[in-house]
Scaffold this active site. Sequence first.
Site, PDB file in Angstrom:
ATOM      1  N   HIS A   1       0.805  -1.234   0.000  1.00 14.79           N
ATOM      2  CA  HIS A   1       0.000   0.000   0.000  1.00 14.79           C
ATOM      3  C   HIS A   1       0.831   1.275   0.000  1.00 14.79           C
ATOM      4  O   HIS A   1       0.284   2.367  -0.088  1.00 14.79           O
ATOM      5  CB  HIS A   1      -0.915   0.040   1.228  1.00 14.79           C
ATOM      6  CG  HIS A   1      -0.176   0.315   2.511  1.00 14.79           C
ATOM      7  ND1 HIS A   1       0.506  -0.652   3.185  1.00 14.79           N
ATOM      8  CD2 HIS A   1       0.007   1.451   3.213  1.00 14.79           C
ATOM      9  CE1 HIS A   1       1.065  -0.136   4.265  1.00 14.79           C
ATOM     10  NE2 HIS A   1       0.791   1.138   4.303  1.00 14.79           N
TER      11      HIS A   1
HETATM   12  C1  UD1 Z   1      -1.742   5.905   5.407  1.00  8.85           C
HETATM   13  C2  UD1 Z   1      -0.384   6.458   5.867  1.00  8.85           C
HETATM   14  C3  UD1 Z   1       0.670   5.367   5.756  1.00  8.85           C
HETATM   15  C4  UD1 Z   1       0.243   4.120   6.504  1.00  8.85           C
HETATM   16  C5  UD1 Z   1      -1.141   3.672   6.045  1.00  8.85           C
HETATM   17  C6  UD1 Z   1      -1.624   2.531   6.882  1.00  8.85           C
HETATM   18  C7  UD1 Z   1       0.010   8.852   5.444  1.00  8.85           C
HETATM   19  C8  UD1 Z   1       0.681   9.831   4.578  1.00  8.85           C
HETATM   20  N1  UD1 Z   1       0.029   7.565   5.012  1.00  8.85           N
HETATM   21  O1  UD1 Z   1      -1.612   5.544   4.043  1.00  8.85           O
HETATM   22  O2  UD1 Z   1       1.883   5.846   6.307  1.00  8.85           O
HETATM   23  O3  UD1 Z   1       1.188   3.118   6.241  1.00  8.85           O
HETATM   24  O4  UD1 Z   1      -2.069   4.766   6.190  1.00  8.85           O
HETATM   25  O5  UD1 Z   1      -2.545   1.752   6.201  1.00  8.85           O
HETATM   26  O6  UD1 Z   1      -0.516   9.195   6.463  1.00  8.85           O
HETATM   27  N2  UD1 Z   1      -8.955   4.652   1.516  1.00  8.85           N
HETATM   28  C9  UD1 Z   1     -10.179   4.052   1.621  1.00  8.85           C
HETATM   29  N3  UD1 Z   1     -10.677   3.800   2.868  1.00  8.85           N
HETATM   30  C10 UD1 Z   1     -10.005   4.117   3.989  1.00  8.85           C
HETATM   31  C11 UD1 Z   1      -8.753   4.734   3.883  1.00  8.85           C
HETATM   32  C12 UD1 Z   1      -8.245   4.992   2.641  1.00  8.85           C
HETATM   33  O7  UD1 Z   1     -10.826   3.756   0.627  1.00  8.85           O
HETATM   34  O8  UD1 Z   1     -10.511   3.850   5.094  1.00  8.85           O
HETATM   35  C13 UD1 Z   1      -8.373   4.901   0.177  1.00  8.85           C
HETATM   36  C14 UD1 Z   1      -8.771   6.250  -0.413  1.00  8.85           C
HETATM   37  O9  UD1 Z   1      -8.896   6.074  -1.789  1.00  8.85           O
HETATM   38  C15 UD1 Z   1      -7.552   7.103  -0.105  1.00  8.85           C
HETATM   39  C16 UD1 Z   1      -6.400   6.116  -0.192  1.00  8.85           C
HETATM   40  O10 UD1 Z   1      -6.941   4.896   0.285  1.00  8.85           O
HETATM   41  O11 UD1 Z   1      -7.410   8.155  -1.013  1.00  8.85           O
HETATM   42  C17 UD1 Z   1      -5.201   6.499   0.637  1.00  8.85           C
HETATM   43  O12 UD1 Z   1      -5.562   6.754   1.991  1.00  8.85           O
HETATM   44  P1  UD1 Z   1      -4.639   7.666   2.937  1.00  8.85           P
HETATM   45  O13 UD1 Z   1      -5.180   7.692   4.310  1.00  8.85           O
HETATM   46  O14 UD1 Z   1      -4.359   8.977   2.297  1.00  8.85           O
HETATM   47  O15 UD1 Z   1      -3.265   6.934   2.931  1.00  8.85           O
HETATM   48  P2  UD1 Z   1      -2.881   5.405   3.127  1.00  8.85           P
HETATM   49  O16 UD1 Z   1      -2.395   4.904   1.820  1.00  8.85           O
HETATM   50  O17 UD1 Z   1      -3.984   4.676   3.789  1.00  8.85           O
HETATM   51  N1  UDP Z   2      -3.443  -5.547   9.107  1.00  8.36           N
HETATM   52  C1  UDP Z   2      -4.721  -6.063   9.322  1.00  8.36           C
HETATM   53  N2  UDP Z   2      -5.438  -6.511   8.242  1.00  8.36           N
HETATM   54  C2  UDP Z   2      -4.948  -6.480   6.974  1.00  8.36           C
HETATM   55  C3  UDP Z   2      -3.638  -5.965   6.776  1.00  8.36           C
HETATM   56  C4  UDP Z   2      -2.924  -5.502   7.851  1.00  8.36           C
HETATM   57  O1  UDP Z   2      -5.188  -6.114  10.458  1.00  8.36           O
HETATM   58  O2  UDP Z   2      -5.657  -6.892   6.041  1.00  8.36           O
HETATM   59  C5  UDP Z   2      -2.686  -5.024  10.259  1.00  8.36           C
HETATM   60  C6  UDP Z   2      -1.346  -5.679  10.493  1.00  8.36           C
HETATM   61  O3  UDP Z   2      -1.494  -6.785  11.357  1.00  8.36           O
HETATM   62  C7  UDP Z   2      -0.508  -4.552  11.117  1.00  8.36           C
HETATM   63  C8  UDP Z   2      -1.129  -3.300  10.571  1.00  8.36           C
HETATM   64  O4  UDP Z   2      -2.374  -3.664   9.991  1.00  8.36           O
HETATM   65  O5  UDP Z   2      -0.624  -4.529  12.537  1.00  8.36           O
HETATM   66  C9  UDP Z   2      -0.232  -2.686   9.542  1.00  8.36           C
HETATM   67  O6  UDP Z   2      -0.894  -1.626   8.916  1.00  8.36           O
HETATM   68  P1  UDP Z   2      -0.491  -1.098   7.494  1.00  8.36           P
HETATM   69  O7  UDP Z   2       0.268  -2.127   6.759  1.00  8.36           O
HETATM   70  O8  UDP Z   2      -1.731  -0.582   6.872  1.00  8.36           O
HETATM   71  O9  UDP Z   2       0.397   0.183   7.837  1.00  8.36           O
HETATM   72  P2  UDP Z   2       1.931   0.414   8.193  1.00  8.36           P
HETATM   73  O10 UDP Z   2       2.314  -0.477   9.295  1.00  8.36           O
HETATM   74  O11 UDP Z   2       2.715   0.197   6.942  1.00  8.36           O
HETATM   75  O12 UDP Z   2       1.963   1.855   8.550  1.00  8.36           O
END
Ligand code: UD1
Ligand code: UDP
Length: 390
Positions: A233
């Site tokens: 992601h």
């Molecule tokens: C964010 C964090 C990243 C973290 C990740 C955990 C920042 C800059 N990035 O990335 O560091 O690793 O969360 O998962 O803060 N979306 C949905 N539903 C949701 C959330 C997101 O559909 O509940 C989709 C939307 O299209 C959105 C895209 O995901 O535009 C990105 O979401 P965003 O919160 O901006 O960043 P993440 O990629 O989730």
């Molecule tokens: N995770 C989860 N379900 C999923 C994928 C990840 O519960 O389908 C959990 C995972 O166990 C970990 C956390 O989400 O604790 C990691 O989040 P993510 O990879 O979104 O973000 P990052 O750690 O890179 O910021």
Amino acid sequence: MKIAIILGTRPEIIKLSSIIRELQNFSKENFYSCKTCEANLKHNQSNTHKDNKNIEYFIIHTNQHYSKNMDEIFFKELNLPTPKYNLNVGSGTHGEQTAKMIDGIEKILISENPDVVIVQGDTNTVLAGALSASKLHIKVAHVEAGLRSYDRNMPEETNRVLTDHISNYLFAPTEIAKHNLLKEGINKNVFVVGNTIVDATIQNIEIAENIYKYNNMSIKTNINEDYFLLTLHRAENTDNKERLTNIVNAIIKATEQYNKKIIFPMHPRTEKKLKEYNLFENLQKNSKIEIIEPVGYLEFLLLEKNAKLILTDSGGVQEEACILGAPCITLRDNTERPETIYIGSNILVNADINKILDGIGVMANKKINGNNPFGDGNSGKAIVKILLEN
Ligand code: UD1
Ligand code: UDP
């Protein structure tokens, strides 16, 4: 003492859960023990204690993550209280998202006037929370301080560097993280406490295994077959067509070369980008690739523990793989979790097709013998104790 916890995304909910539980316990009892009274910490015997401190806490949820399976499911599974405030910020550009968060958080902090704000990790929610508090002269406690990839192309690196530099309490998970802070001149109130992901993993893997054993978990996949687990992601992969194409091609080749099923709980960001670049269909039509929606924490822990190999660009997943003894390859050029590389549970394979395929060969089925470098599962307790004593 009044504490505000600010969270917004899936990993923050998971990694703050043990701190919230600790605060819940102590605020229920309405006491906390002093330095000299270790027994109280263990047994909650408040009435025998002289130097009590009241704890009050509340949660602000920015709702950076808002889809049910990225948000609500974790509050339910981890039995966490509903946040007192929900800012409903949702998705947007970095500026839009961060600005909306700061606007909402500032108003709440002015009216609640907490002593400390706790943030965890490196998301936009973390930066917004830390910045809002710092400007109001409210102390900032940064959980998971000192991680560095030294790659400013990552939004997370900017968020963590800025947050560390305006924090008053820096909870570094390891000595390496502490050393990174010292190199930047941050030497006050740095505490090495392990990573709260160990608390969450230890507290929940047993629950997950028991629920599964007694057939009380409806899970989307078959964890008894041989499979690799994939999560993806990070912006540097999903928003770069060339990198994402290479990763997709490597995954497809891997199913042929290693004859393994690949389970892929797909982050919504990744689904959007794969569709935009016309890559989704190629993955979907491959019978060995099982694309599923993001799953809850309990199911995900089972998937990690039973995988023959984990392929990921996630920070938390690199850590959990290492804690659960699952071999991991990281689809990135660098990692802010070098401890996982040093103990041999993880290798970096960039977004390069040959490196990914070779990496799978090296790591699949590897026995991970190194000790988990992220602590003993008591980080949440240690953090709350330090906050109350300082
Ligand atoms: C964010 C964090 C990243 C973290 C990740 C955990 C920042 C800059 N990035 O990335 O560091 O690793 O969360 O998962 O803060 N979306 C949905 N539903 C949701 C959330 C997101 O559909 O509940 C989709 C939307 O299209 C959105 C895209 O995901 O535009 C990105 O979401 P965003 O919160 O901006 O960043 P993440 O990629 O989730
Ligand atoms: N995770 C989860 N379900 C999923 C994928 C990840 O519960 O389908 C959990 C995972 O166990 C970990 C956390 O989400 O604790 C990691 O989040 P993510 O990879 O979104 O973000 P990052 O750690 O890179 O910021």
